[in-house]
Design an enzyme around this catalytic site. Structure first.
Site, PDB file in Angstrom:
ATOM      1  N   GLY C  12       0.849  -1.184   0.000  1.00  0.00           N
ATOM      2  CA  GLY C  12       0.000   0.000   0.000  1.00  0.00           C
ATOM      3  C   GLY C  12       0.882   1.229   0.000  1.00  0.00           C
ATOM      4  N   CYS C  13       0.299   2.413  -0.152  1.00  0.00           N
ATOM      5  CA  CYS C  13       1.169   3.564  -0.365  1.00  0.00           C
ATOM      6  C   CYS C  13       0.497   4.899  -0.110  1.00  0.00           C
ATOM      7  CB  CYS C  13       1.641   3.640  -1.816  1.00  0.00           C
ATOM      8  SG  CYS C  13       2.301   2.137  -2.426  1.00  0.00           S
ATOM      9  N   ALA C  14       1.353   5.941  -0.169  1.00  0.00           N
ATOM     10  CA  ALA C  14       0.898   7.322  -0.279  1.00  0.00           C
ATOM     11  C   ALA C  14       1.576   7.924  -1.500  1.00  0.00           C
ATOM     12  CB  ALA C  14       1.289   8.096   0.962  1.00  0.00           C
ATOM     13  N   HIS C 182       6.499   9.227  -3.262  1.00  0.00           N
ATOM     14  CA  HIS C 182       5.860   7.955  -2.950  1.00  0.00           C
ATOM     15  C   HIS C 182       6.314   7.460  -1.584  1.00  0.00           C
ATOM     16  CE1 HIS C 182       5.208   3.519  -3.324  1.00  0.00           C
ATOM     17  NE2 HIS C 182       4.086   3.973  -3.888  1.00  0.00           N
ATOM     18  N   GLY C 183       5.364   7.089  -0.740  1.00  0.00           N
ATOM     19  CA  GLY C 183       5.699   6.423   0.518  1.00  0.00           C
ATOM     20  C   GLY C 183       5.098   5.036   0.488  1.00  0.00           C
TER      21      GLY C 183
END
Lengths: 500, 244, 364, 420, 149
Positions: C12-14, C182-183
């Site tokens: 999953g990400c930010a 991107h995290g």
């Protein structure tokens, strides 16, 4: 007459407490197993004639009948099994080729049952198909490599396509091998559900021209009923090279099944044998296939996709590649468990390969050659349920054909005696007394229900995977894992082992 | 009368031209310099007349549905494939599998024909296909034949009126061969019988047409003795199978 | 432990992206600040940035950012570079010590042009030549990984939280007109820097949130067109899908977008005839490029970026505008952190792209 | 009074039920000289044998008149009809005005010229009262002479026999059931009855009836004499048309009626055994005194009285009758009158006989003895007057089915309402 | 009104309609085994399968708009049920004269052998819900509908 070694396969048991002597069984058995004796007001059974079709059991209003395996034991012998021995008795008696019906019934591995589907958990969401859109529409036909636009205008012309509301079609079964009512059932079901039925090589009966939009018309080696109106009538044309149940051999509709309507439809005289040669005598090499494909395209002015159907044989991948390159828009591959109305037993049980492996090999091969996207791939050969369909699509199929499943929906009880023409369920017969047993309105509903049920199940499983369009499953082999398969099997199937 | 020069035109384009003309209502077309273009006459309906000069490609007149095609030259393989109706007159020889699965219409070939000619011809009611061969025919002549009429005249001489396995698997229709055929050349499903009046009437009609097209005298041709071949029965493989 | 590429790792990400449409450059500080707000959407196992306009003095050179596991890999790849490119300049990418970021690979940077005779021999266009070289390094050179390969742009990524990664790479010292970040929240601990995002090819960069369910269908399709999905990540497959559609097949941007986030057949059925024809053609032809399952992505290029989420909006995406600057992010807070009072804030619909292009650019 | 109906049997009931289909309001008056609730005349033979009592021979339920809003004057005799005034004169001098009148007075016994044919111990068998009287005297051990071997005669003879009365039947015709059976069929009936002990004098007639003490001597034309305790004169029925005899209503054998069952006087209708109408098989007007026709004629008359346009298509005789378990159905013309008719039959056996009479390829009559089942299928053919030349073997087989009909007829029957 | 129509082309001549018709009119309407094996006389089915292979169809009372049987009935036993419109026979009043049988051109009225001297005819199984013959036809060859084909 000399002594026959034939012994009954089945034992018919009648519970006399339940039997009301209504004689429905007597009237319903085309094999004349049940007899009523007026003098003694009693019913008797001729077990030897019973084929285990269960017509009498199903229609007996008091469930007074049971069919069991005839409890006749040979001395245990893992090598000389009863069926092996009995086959020899039959051949010794007749000198004939052993004939059988339906698909391979030997316990070869069924790869579908060794493949498991995936579902979403946490890292992506599953979708609820009851409330969210779930697309299973499928288009079959040749696709361009790319689309060209100029100033936002699409320049590319898309080749003719077969539009399916779900990726399941009714496989080729000729009028002749099955009854007109059976064909009508499938045609009407196809229309209702938005898919295709396939004429097989029996031509298209006049009553069925109105179902042309849902018909794939077949051109096989016998060219029965093939003429320009026929070719025009269908949505697509399928050239039948081979069939999973009998790769490499032709077909043979015996003259007794060529009644008035079959005769009209096939355009041969009544009572004449309808022989389909093993090869197309205008195809002795792959370039000849191209010639036939384009002769059909010419005849229909390039308005119909042309499919080529082959049996799954050892070098199926290379053949499929050749077919794609010969200009076929759709490739149909029929695995060795596929059914048929009549086939030599030894061919059915020993020739060809399973559809799962054939499909995986063909899909991989076409991808390696970067042409998979150009053609549609349809597979057949014993797709027994919606999960099999899902697995086929995940392995790389665009759509599947079902035939045995469809016939079961119409009432087939898998007695494998289609070739006798005495199908008690009105399916694989031309006997007007038997044909009427299949009411096509009921048949159509049952066949349509089957497809609807499978469609629901497919949507459920797709939703579980977090996919809302069937094309995102196509060739998505990550959605599969193998269990109980060898590394070699897994490699050919292109799937990982469960747990990997 | 429309004329097309087919020199160097790919078949797809040539056939499209033909169809365009037909759509315009022009149905009498001469095509010159034909060489190898496939599918000419494919599925064309009644009323269309094509005259070809050269060597048309494979599947000439396939599925042809009533049109008339005259070829001033030889034709290749798959000629009259699955033809439904119409007339094809070839002023030369014709290749293998001519008239494969033909179900209607007539083909007249002035010269020889190749292997497997008339294979799996079939008839239904008044749709009776016929092939008349002026020269000789190759092996497997009329294999699987289920109906229709095959005639070989052997007008160019030569010893081999037909090749081997003539009429093998034949279960319908009739063959008339001008002269004698040794029995070893015949498929085991075929028998030789005497011609009756109806045969003679039929034969005369085909040969009169043939003679007209190619400038022969029908009487002369008909003087010779013909062999008539028909199948033993319509169920050649009835006893081949046993029920498992 | 198998690393990314040897095994597929869901995550999953930010994501966040900022563009100044006038082309005015600004430092990486802003994007770090933005992505840092969404700290809890990542788990410290991957962060990264793509920056455009950062190498104006070398804008005609392909800027290769490389990770090497060891010196041998570096030596092998540099040999390959020398055979295929003329290297104008190379050197280490400057970093600073950050306590949370460990086990750094060798991080190197090259400004190069392909050798003209090599291009000629390959019968490829220059871009395609570069792509083939990237594919070759990633698949054939063990211990070497191409982080980015575009012109006047670069990707900076590492195992760590994105704000730490930004600090590590000293991004406050770079000036770019477009930044994406991107995290990452992978489901295991690969400890491999190459697995962090963004993923890039030429000047394409993709940051992406969500695990797509159609991955293998998409992958096996693009692989037919010469791509090698060595990382087995969605981002990689999406990047290649866009490269195929936009660069190789020359589809207009809106058509490419309608391919990966295709409208439903029901919607198509309600379009006018001409549109129907176009959309049907797109779905039929590129059915295998439909990206199915949850995603929001920012596809960056030298011309700007396109932010897009899936057609049933399974992932969040917010956009905002303020003067010449366009912001997109997984969460509105990430925008408000750097632009407290934007002129306009909106949530794009599922499948509706947010397009931020430099002035004068007509496509991405 | 809007509707007045004279008579209270099948034709009258048919008219009432029909009128009420169209007119639920205007009053209906039924006048009958019999004092009973409507009863079924054919059932008096069941009454005689005791199979039915007075209660259970009612033709319609007790509440019939209420339900159909019918006023009744039962036991009241109409003396005259005054057509100019549209009035009826009753036996009590009451005058009833009508708007529409139906004369459904039925039949009365035909009394042949027999000397001494009136008086005590001489009975008829038409009405309930006749049956009541007979039941009184029909005691076991008694004997009776029944004059008349037709339907009524044989039914009364059977009834008496069942009451253990010795019965001798006398008929002028050489066969029994002359009007509905051919000679072969009649022979079977005769044998059956003889087995039960009935005696017959056929081909002769009673000339005199004389008292012989308590008993009667019936003198026959052939000179024989039969002694019995009582005599039943059951030669047949004739239209009970006295009411119209001095009016301008046209009368032939019965009251002449048209397609609407109207008489020659506007507003006056006639139906049932009193009326004569078209016999479709004979092609001429006839009185067909059977209940189904009476009811149907009544229905048509009723509809027309209520202002509808209803047409009576004509009728023909059809009968179902049984004696001691020997059941038979007959319809139409059962003996070919001339050579334009053809007869086809099965070989008669002791208890089975099947016959059809054909004219110009069409069925005009049939006899089925002990093969009653589904015989209406033949009746339908008779009504439809389609060519049956190809069906003759089936028509004289014991089992007849719709399957025996040509496809078009069969399909039409399966659909229903195809035969009107 | 709705009527039962025979679909000749789908009637398979199994006679299950007759079987079920007999049973529902027996003392054991819900038990076939008892209906046939314990009834003293099994009731005559009110539906008749006619067969001349391959043709077959099941036939029962047409419940005519202008019923010949009702007009012909000498006792008043035959009547139209007001509610359903069905033509019914009151067995209490029927004397078994068979006049209705000779009147019915459809052959839809039968002698009931289980009772003495009354006729048996289709009563639409009015007290049973749908007619048993329709319900139990295995091939949809009996349809209850308006009009018919």
């Amino acid at each position: 007459m000399t002594l026959s070694m034939n012994t009954p396969e089945f034992l018919v048991e009648r519970n006399l407490d339940r039997c009301i002597k209504c004689q429905v069984c007597v009237g319903q058995c085309a094999n004349e197993v049940h007899k009523y004796d007026k003098e003694t007001d009693s019913l008797s059974c001729e077990d030897l004639a019973c084929v285990g079709c269960h017509r009498c059991v199903t229609l007996c209003p008091t469930h007074a009948l049971t069919i069991k395996k005839f409890p006749l034991e040979f001395r245990t012998n893992a090598n000389w099994t009863p069926s092996t021995i009995n086959a020899i008795y039959k051949q010794a008696e007749s000198g004939g080729i052993l004939l059988t019906g339906m698909g391979n019934d030997k316990p070869y591995p069924i790869y579908w049952d060794h493949l498991l589907l995936n579902a979403s958990q946490v890292t992506n969401p599953s979708i609820d198909p009851l409330r969210e859109p779930m697309e299973v529409k499928t288009y079959l036909g040749r696709k361009p490599d790319k689309l060209d636009f100029s100033d936002g205008e699409l320049l590319t012309e898309i080749a003719p396509q077969v539009e399916l509301e779900l990726p399941i079609m009714f496989s080729a079964m000729s009028f002749g091998s099955i009854s007109l009512n059976a064909v009508k059932s499938l045609a009407a079901a196809a229309k209702e559900v938005g898919t295709m039925f396939n004429t097989g090589e029996g031509g298209l009966h006049q009553d069925l021209y109105s179902y042309g939009d849902n018909a794939i018309v077949q051109v096989a080696s016998g060219r029965f009923g093939v003429h320009s109106q026929y070719l025009e009538a269908g949505t697509a044309i399928e050239i039948k090279i081979g069939q999973g149940a009998k790769p490499g051999i032709g077909g043979h509709l015996p003259g007794e099944k060529v009644g008035r309507e079959v005769s009209e439809t096939r355009m041969i005289p009544e009572g004449s044998d309808a022989l389909s040669p093993a090869p197309h005598h205008d195809i002795y090499s792959i370039e000849d296939l191209r010639q036939l494909i384009y002769s059909l395209k010419e005849a229909t002015r390039y308005k119909k996709p042309v499919a080529v159907k082959i049996a799954a044989v050892h070098n199926v991948a290379a053949i499929a590649s050749g077919i794609a390159r010969a200009g076929a828009d759709i490739i149909t591959i029929d695995g060795f468990r596929g059914g048929t109305g009549a086939t030599p037993l030894r061919t059915r049980d020993n020739v060809g390969i399973p559809i799962e492996l054939a499909l995986a090999a063909v899909d991989s091969r076409l991808r390696n050659e970067s042409i998979r996207h150009q053609v549609s791939l349809v597979v057949a050969g014993s797709l027994r349920n919606s999960a099999d369909v899902m697995k086929a699509i995940a392995l790389g199929a665009d759509a599947v054909y079902i035939a045995s499943s469809a016939l079961l929906a119409l009432g087939c009880h898998m007695c494998q005696k289609c070739y006798t023409g005495k199908c008690n369920w009105g399916i694989a017969t031309q006997d007007p007394n038997l044909v009427k047993r299949l009411n096509p309105e009921i048949g159509a509903q049952r066949a349509a229900n089957l497809l609807r049920a499978w469609k629901h199940e497919i949507k459920e499983m797709l939703g579980g995977m977090g996919i809302n369009a069937i094309e995102s499953l196509r060739g998505n082999r990550l959605m599969l894992r193998g269990v109980g398969l060898s590394d070699r099997d897994l490699e050919i199937l292109g799937v990982k082992a469960a747990g990997e | 009368m429309i004329e097309i020069n087919a020199q160097g035109i790919y078949y797809k384009e040539l056939n499209q031209q033909i169809h365009n003309y037909i759509a315009e209502g022009k149905k009498d077309i001469i095509i010159k310099n034909v060489n190898g273009q496939r599918y000419i006459g494919d599925a064309l309906p009644q009323g269309v007349k094509l005259e070809l000069e050269g060597t048309p490609g494979n599947d000439l007149a396939a599925y042809m549905d009533g049109a008339e095609v005259i070829v001033k030259g030889n034709t290749q393989e798959g000629t009259a494939n699955t033809m439904s109706g119409g007339k094809l007159v070839i002023h030369g020889r014709s290749g293998d599998a001519t008239g494969y699965a033909m179900r209607g219409g007539k083909v007249f070939v002035k010269g020889d024909v190749g292997y497997r000619v008339g294979i799996h011809m079939k008839e239904y009611k008044d749709m009776i296909p016929a092939i008349v061969v002026g020269g000789n025919a190759g092996s497997f002549f009329g294999e699987y034949m289920a109906g229709g009429v095959l005639i070989v005249l052997g007008l160019d001489g030569g010893t081999e009126l037909v090749g081997d396995y003539c009429g093998t698997g034949m279960h319908g229709g009739v063959m008339y061969l001008r002269g004698k055929v040794p029995s070893y050349k015949l498929g085991k499903e075929v028998k030789s019988v005497e011609l009756n009046d109806e045969d003679t009437r039929q034969l005369t009609s085909y040969i009169t047409n043939f003679a007209d097209y190619f400038g022969y005298k029908a009487d002369e041709i008909l003087k010779a003795k013909f062999t008539k071949l028909i199948p033993y029965n319509t169920r050649p493989y009835g006893n081949l199978y046993t029920h498992y | 432990m198998l690393r990314e590429g040897q095994v597929r790792i869901p995550s999953g990400c930010a994501i966040s992206g900022i563009i100044n449409r006038k082309g005015n450059r600004f430092s990486g500080e802003k994007i770090i600040e933005s992505i840092a707000v969404m700290h809890d959407r990542s788990n410290g196992l991957g962060g990264g940035f793509a920056a455009y306009g950062i190498y104006p003095e070398y804008k005609d050179f392909y800027a290769f950012h490389m990770f090497y596991d060891n010196l041998q890999a570096k030596e092998d790849v540099e040999h390959f570079f020398n055979e295929h490119f003329s290297v104008e300049l190379s050197g280490i990418i400057p970093t600073r010590k950050v306590s949370s970021i460990k086990k750094s690979p060798i991080i190197w940077r090259y400004f190069m042009k392909p050798l003209p005779d090599k291009i000629r021999d390959s019968e490829l266009y220059e871009d395609e030549y570069v792509v083939q070289c990237v594919m070759k390094i990633n698949s054939k050179f063990s211990g070497a990984y191409v982080v980015s390969s575009g012109k006047n742009m670069g990707a900076f990524k590492a195992v760590g939280y994105p704000e730490d990664v930004g600090e590590f790479y000293k991004l406050e010292e770079y000036q770019g007109y477009t930044w994406t970040a991107h995290g990452r929240f992978p489901t295991n601990t690969p400890g491999w820097w190459g697995g962090a995002h963004p993923f890039t090819l030429l000047d394409w960069s993709v940051v992406h949130n969500g695990e797509i369910s159609s991955y293998d269908a998409n992958r096996r399709y693009v692989e037919m067109f010469g791509y090698d999905c060595s990382l087995q990540t969605d981002t990689e497959a999406i990047t290649y899908a866009f490269d195929l559609l936009l660069r190789k097949h020359g589809l207009p941007l809106d058509m490419a977008i309608q391919t990966v986030a295709a409208p439903f057949w029901d919607s198509i059925a309600h379009m006018d005839e001409k549109q129907q024809k176009v959309f049907k053609a797109l779905r039929i032809t590129y059915s295998s490029l439909l990206i199915n399952g949850p995603f929001s992505i920012i596809l960056g290029s030298k011309n700007g970026f396109v932010a897009l989420n899936d057609r049933i909006k399974l992932r969040a995406l917010v956009a905002a505008e303020d003067n010449d600057t366009l912001y997109v992010a997984s969460e509105e807070s990430a925008i408000r952190a750097v632009c407290p009072k934007p002129e306009r804030v909106w949530s794009p619909r599922g499948g509706e792209p947010v397009i931020g292009l430099l002035e004068g650019a007509d496509s991405i | 009074m809007q509707y007045v109906i004279v008579g209270n049997s099948a034709a009258a009931i048919g008219a009432v039920e029909s009128i009420r289909n169209y007119d639920t309001e205007n009053p209906i008056l039924v006048i009958s000289d019999e004092p009973y609730h409507t009863y079924s005349r054919p059932l008096i033979s069941y009454y005689l044998t005791g199979l039915r009592d007075e209660e259970s021979i009612m033709y319609r339920p007790k509440n019939f008149y209420d339900r159909y809003k019918v006023e009744t004057m039962l036991g009241r005799r109409v003396e005259a009809v005054v057509t100019e005034k549209k009035q009826l004169k009753l036996d009590n001098q009451e005058i009833i005005s009508y708007n529409k009148l139906l004369i459904a007075t039925g039949g009365k016994p035909f009394l042949p010229p027999i000397e001494g044919a009136t008086g005590p111990d001489i009975y008829n068998f038409i009405k309930l009262d006749d049956a009541k009287d007979l039941k009184e005297v029909a005691q076991p051990g008694k004997s009776a002479v029944v004059i008349g071997g037709g339907l009524i005669g044989l039914k009364v003879a059977e009834g008496l026999l069942k009451n253990e009365v010795a019965v001798t039947v006398v008929d002028l015709a050489p066969q029994l059931l002359n009007s509905i059976l051919d000679a072969a069929g009649a022979g079977i009936v005769k044998k059956c009855l003889e087995k039960k002990g009935m005696e017959f004098h056929l081909g002769t007639t009673a000339k005199t009836i004389q008292n012989f003490g308590e008993r009667k001597i019936v003198g026959l034309a052939d000179g024989k004499e039969v002694v019995a305790d009582f005599v039943v004169v059951a030669v047949g029925v004739v239209p009970n048309k006295h009411l119209v005899e001095d009016t301008d209503i046209k009368v032939n054998r019965g009251i002449v009626t048209d397609h609407a069952m109207g008489t020659s006087v506007e507003g006056i209708f006639a139906a049932g055994d009193v009326a004569e109408n078209y016999d479709v098989l004979f092609g001429q007007n006839r009185v067909i005194p059977i209940l189904p026709n009476a009811y149907e004629q009544g229905q048509v008359a009723g509809a027309n009285m209520a202002g509808q346009k209803s047409v009576y298509p004509g009728g023909f005789a059809k009968n179902a009758i049984g004696f001691f378990g020997l059941s038979m159905v007959t319809a139409g013309i059962t003996t070919a009158p001339d050579e334009t008719f053809q007869e086809y039959s099965s070989q008669p056996t002791e208890d089975r006989y099947l016959k059809v009479v054909i004219k110009e390829g069409k069925l005009v009559g049939f006899v089925r003895i002990n093969a009653v089942d589904r015989s209406g299928i033949l009746t339908g053919l008779l009504m439809q007057q389609k060519d049956v030349t190809d069906l003759i073997p089936q028509l004289i087989s014991e089992e007849i089915g719709l399957i025996d009909l040509p496809q078009d007829l069969r399909k039409a029957r399966l659909k229903g309402d195809a035969v009107q | 009104m709705k009527k039962i129509y025979a679909q000749e082309k789908y009637c398979i001549g199994c006679r299950l309609c007759e079987v079920y018709c007999s049973a529902v009119h027996s003392e054991y309407p819900n038990d076939l085994v008892k209906a046939f094996n314990r009834s003293k006389i099994v009731p005559t089915p009110r539906v008749k399968v006619e067969e001349d292979r391959p043709l077959s169809f099941a036939m029962q009372c047409r419940h005519c708009d202008e019923p010949h049987c009702l007009k012909a009935c000498i006792t008043g036993a035959m009547y139209r049920d007001e509610e359903s419109g069905a033509i019914l026979n009151d067995a209490e009043r029927c004397v078994g004269c068979w006049t209705c049988i000779v009147a019915c051109p459809y052959g839809g009225i039968f002698r009931d052998e289980s009772k003495s001297k009354v006729v048996a005819k289709c009563d639409y199984c009015l007290d049973q819900g749908d007619p048993a013959c329709v319900k139990n036809c295995p091939n949809g060859a009996l349809k209850i509908e308006e009009g018919g084909e």
